[in-house]
Each structure stands twice: as C-alpha cells, then as structure tokens.
Motif scaffolding. Structure first.
Motif, PDB file in Angstrom:
ATOM      1  N   ALA A  84     -40.846 -43.185 -27.716  1.00 43.12           N
ATOM      2  CA  ALA A  84     -40.490 -42.871 -26.332  1.00 43.12           C
ATOM      3  C   ALA A  84     -39.026 -42.473 -26.192  1.00 43.12           C
ATOM      4  O   ALA A  84     -38.680 -41.576 -25.419  1.00 43.12           O
ATOM      5  CB  ALA A  84     -40.792 -44.071 -25.436  1.00 43.12           C
ATOM      6  N   LYS A  85     -38.144 -43.118 -26.958  1.00 42.88           N
ATOM      7  CA  LYS A  85     -36.720 -42.814 -26.862  1.00 42.88           C
ATOM      8  C   LYS A  85     -36.325 -41.608 -27.713  1.00 42.88           C
ATOM      9  O   LYS A  85     -35.286 -40.994 -27.466  1.00 42.88           O
ATOM     10  CB  LYS A  85     -35.898 -44.033 -27.290  1.00 42.88           C
ATOM     11  N   HIS A  86     -37.126 -41.294 -28.713  1.00 42.31           N
ATOM     12  CA  HIS A  86     -36.831 -40.169 -29.603  1.00 42.31           C
ATOM     13  C   HIS A  86     -38.080 -39.295 -29.719  1.00 42.31           C
ATOM     14  O   HIS A  86     -38.794 -39.342 -30.726  1.00 42.31           O
ATOM     15  CB  HIS A  86     -36.400 -40.679 -30.988  1.00 42.31           C
ATOM     16  N   PRO A  87     -38.356 -38.521 -28.670  1.00 41.23           N
ATOM     17  CA  PRO A  87     -39.606 -37.754 -28.623  1.00 41.23           C
ATOM     18  C   PRO A  87     -39.736 -36.682 -29.704  1.00 41.23           C
ATOM     19  O   PRO A  87     -40.836 -36.211 -29.964  1.00 41.23           O
ATOM     20  CB  PRO A  87     -39.582 -37.127 -27.227  1.00 41.23           C
ATOM     21  N   PHE A  88     -38.623 -36.311 -30.339  1.00 40.58           N
ATOM     22  CA  PHE A  88     -38.678 -35.285 -31.383  1.00 40.58           C
ATOM     23  C   PHE A  88     -38.474 -35.875 -32.772  1.00 40.58           C
ATOM     24  O   PHE A  88     -38.144 -35.164 -33.713  1.00 40.58           O
ATOM     25  CB  PHE A  88     -37.632 -34.199 -31.109  1.00 40.58           C
ATOM     26  N   GLY A  89     -38.662 -37.180 -32.886  1.00 40.57           N
ATOM     27  CA  GLY A  89     -38.556 -37.825 -34.180  1.00 40.57           C
ATOM     28  C   GLY A  89     -37.139 -38.242 -34.515  1.00 40.57           C
ATOM     29  O   GLY A  89     -36.238 -38.224 -33.678  1.00 40.57           O
TER      30      GLY A  89
END
Length: 394
Positions: A94-99
């Motif tokens: 959720a905090k790092h949607p692009f990995g």
C-alpha cells in the motif's frame, strides 16, 4: 548377460548433471542470479583478503596490506548487494505501489561510498609510509600470491561486471569494476616488488598512494550512476525510438508525442505518452486503442504507462486551419515539432504544444515571440501555447 560400461554411464551422469545445472541457471530469476553472483564474490574476496593480509604482514608491505583491506571492503560490498537485492525483490504494498526496486540504487550508492572510504584510508596509510618508510621483505611466496591475486581478480571482475550489465544491476557493475581495478592495483604492487628486488628502490609508499587515488577516483565514478537514477535519469534514446515506432504501427495512430519514461527500479519503468487519433473516432474506439497500447508496452518493455490522446482534424474548416498552422510553424528551423492542436471555434482560441530544438534557450522570450507572431499572421485568433521539452532526442 549384458555388460555395463561404468565409464560410459559415469560420463552420462556427469553430462546430465551439468545440463541440469545449466537449466537451473537459466530458470533463475533476476534476483536469484544477482544473489548467486554476489555469493561467488564473497567467497573469492575472503580467500584473497586472507592470503594478502598474511603475506603483507610477513613481508611488511603496506601496499599488500591495503590491498587486503580493499578485498574485505569488496566482501562487504557483495553482502550489501545480497541484502539490497532481497529487499528490492519484495512485492508492492500500500505504501509502495510500484514495488521496492529503487533499493538497488541505494545499495550501489553504499558500495561506492565504501570504496571511497577505503581509498581515503589507504591514502592516509600510504602517506605515513612515505614519511616513515620501511623496507618490505618480498619473498617468492609473496610474488606468487600477488600473481595469483591478479589472475583471480581479473576473472572475478569480468564475471561480476558482465552479470551486472546483463541483469542491469548497478551494484554488481560497481563490484565487478572494482574487482578489475583491484587487479590493476595488485599489478602495481607487483611492479613495486620487482623494482625493489632488482634495483633496491623502495616505491611501496608511492605505489600505495597511487593505488589510493585510483580507488577514490573509481568510487566517485561508480557513485554517479545510481545517483543519476534516483534523480530521474531518462531512459535510453533507443528505447524511446522503439516505443515511438512500435506505437505508430497501431491502426488509428497518426503520431506519438510526449514520451516521458522513468525507471522505478531496474525492472520497472513508469511513464506516459500521447497519440494522435482522428477526431472521428468514438470514445469506445479510443478506449480500446489506448488499452491495447498500454498492454503492449507492459508486455514487451515492462512499462506501466498512461496513454493520452490528441485529436487531429482530417476534414472541415478546423482540419484546414490545423494544416495551415502546422505548415507555418514547421517552416521555422528552430521548431522541432508541434502537436496537441485544438480550435475552440466559439472563443476563437487555438491551443497547441510546440517543441523547440536545442538552439532555443530563452523559453519565455520564445513563448512571447511565437504567440505574437501567430496572432499577427492568423488575425482574429488567440493562441494558447505550451512550450514542450524534448529530452530524449537531438
């Protein structure tokens, strides 16, 4: 009774095992390959550091001891690469949607800083050696260890750097390049030993100083790549050209503009582009086209993209005006391209994007002059210009 040829059977088993190993390597994903390569680096550098430290202490050579310390820093570099790779391989949340792919850039930065610190430490010790020189005692064992170290470092460096280039891993590229430079450094140590044995001239401290400066220079050079990635380094021009050419092949696409791509880790690119479509296309048709383009870019290039549209007028009065404005602007040598044309008939306003070439530096003046010139040439119309920038092409 059938006679079993054990030698032949043994060869078959060895061949099968080798093929299984090759198949395993081919099936490993990128992260597994990086970790395997780093483990090889850890083992090789621990071996070299141990022998160099022992020989350096016995001979009293500060150059060899510093070289051993540098090998230990290489071990730490490989460990950091392993940890960074495992962290960057974590899935999106959720905090790092692009990995977490950009963690690899931080790993490469840390490794580069370690190399720089090792270089400055070596520089200080070499300076002390020049001020208060001691005569190193080189033996046959010393020379043999140095020669072996050179061979191992060259092989290791080429292996790790090649893997880094193939896997697009800055950490491995840094470690591999450092190993190759270590081979050059050790070669200088060997030259120092030969000079000492043949001419009785002690250049140990001076060579240690040269080694230190070389290490520092290498560290700063390697620091540039990951920092540039974190600052938003653009994708290669060749990729931009490929994207433009491939998207142009989609039926209904009349032009590709505003290609903006940024790395979000070595395996993920996030970006956007605009395509020209006929103003006669329906919303449903445009929806289908942009979805196809986005799917294609993700499948072929692993690009997460947003596809915007510009409508071009193929008929009626608006189409004629668009052609006239386009022709007029493109006749100017300092304008590379234009797009995004739209005519608000009721308001007598035309909007469009202009891409100047690299001879234009004062964009405010360019904006003012072009707006004034267009409104003078096409009387009765007001122009709202957007000055676009093209950072991927000459």
């Amino acid at each position: 009774m059938k006679v079993i040829d054990y030698k032949y059977t043994k060869k078959c088993l060895i061949t099968i095992s080798f093929l299984k190993f090759i198949f395993y390597l081919c099936c490993m994903d990128r992260y597994e390959q990086i970790i395997r390569t780093s483990i090889v680096g850890v083992i090789a550098n621990i071996f070299l550091a141990s022998f160099k430290a022992l020989v350096g202490l016995i001979s009293g050579s500060i150059a060899i001891i510093m070289d051993a310390v540098n090998n230990l820093s290489d071990v730490l570099s490989s460990v950091i690469t392993i940890v960074g790779t495992k962290l960057s391989a974590r899935p999106a949340d959720a905090k790092h949607p692009f990995g977490h792919g950009r963690i690899e850039y931080f790993s490469a930065i840390i490794i580069s800083i370690i190399i720089i610190i090792a270089g400055f430490s070596s520089l200080i010790e070499s300076g002390k050696k020049i001020i208060n020189p001691t005569v190193p005692d080189y033996t046959t064992l010393t020379l043999v260890v140095i020669i072996v170290a050179i061979g191992v470092k060259i092989v290791l460096g080429r292996y790790v750097k090649a893997a880094g280039v193939k896997l697009e891993c800055d950490s491995l590229v840094a470690s591999g390049a450092d190993a190759i430079f270590d081979a050059i450094v050790t070669l200088l140590t060997l030259v120092s030993a030969v000079i000492m044995l043949v001419w009785k001239i002690n250049l140990d401290g001076i060579f240690g100083l040269l080694i230190s400066l070389f290490i520092i220079k290498t560290g700063f050079k390697l620091l540039g790549s990951p920092i540039n990635q974190l600052l938003g380094l653009g994708v290669p021009k060749s990729l931009v050209n490929d994207i433009r050419n491939e998207v142009m092949n989609f039926p209904g696409v009349y032009g590709v503009f505003d290609i903006i791509m940024n790395y979000y880790g070595p395996e993920t690119i996030i970006g956007s582009l605009h395509v020209n479509v006929a103003d006669t296309m329906t919303a449903s048709e445009i929806h289908g086209l942009t979805r196809k383009i986005a799917y294609y870019l993700h499948k072929e290039h692993n690009i997460i993209s947003t596809v915007g549209i510009y409508a071009i007028n193929l008929k009626d009065q608006m189409g004629t005006l668009q052609k006239e404005v386009t022709t007029y602007l493109l006749d100017k040598p300092y304008i590379a391209s234009i797009h995004g044309f739209y005519h608000y008939k009721d308001e007598h306003v035309v909007t469009l994007d202009i891409v100047p070439n690299r001879s234009v530096y004062d964009y405010d003046k360019f904006f003012h002059d072009e707006t004034e010139d267009l409104e003078k040439h096409f009387q009765g119309l007001h122009f709202q210009l957007v000055i676009d920038h093209n950072y991927t092409e000459e």
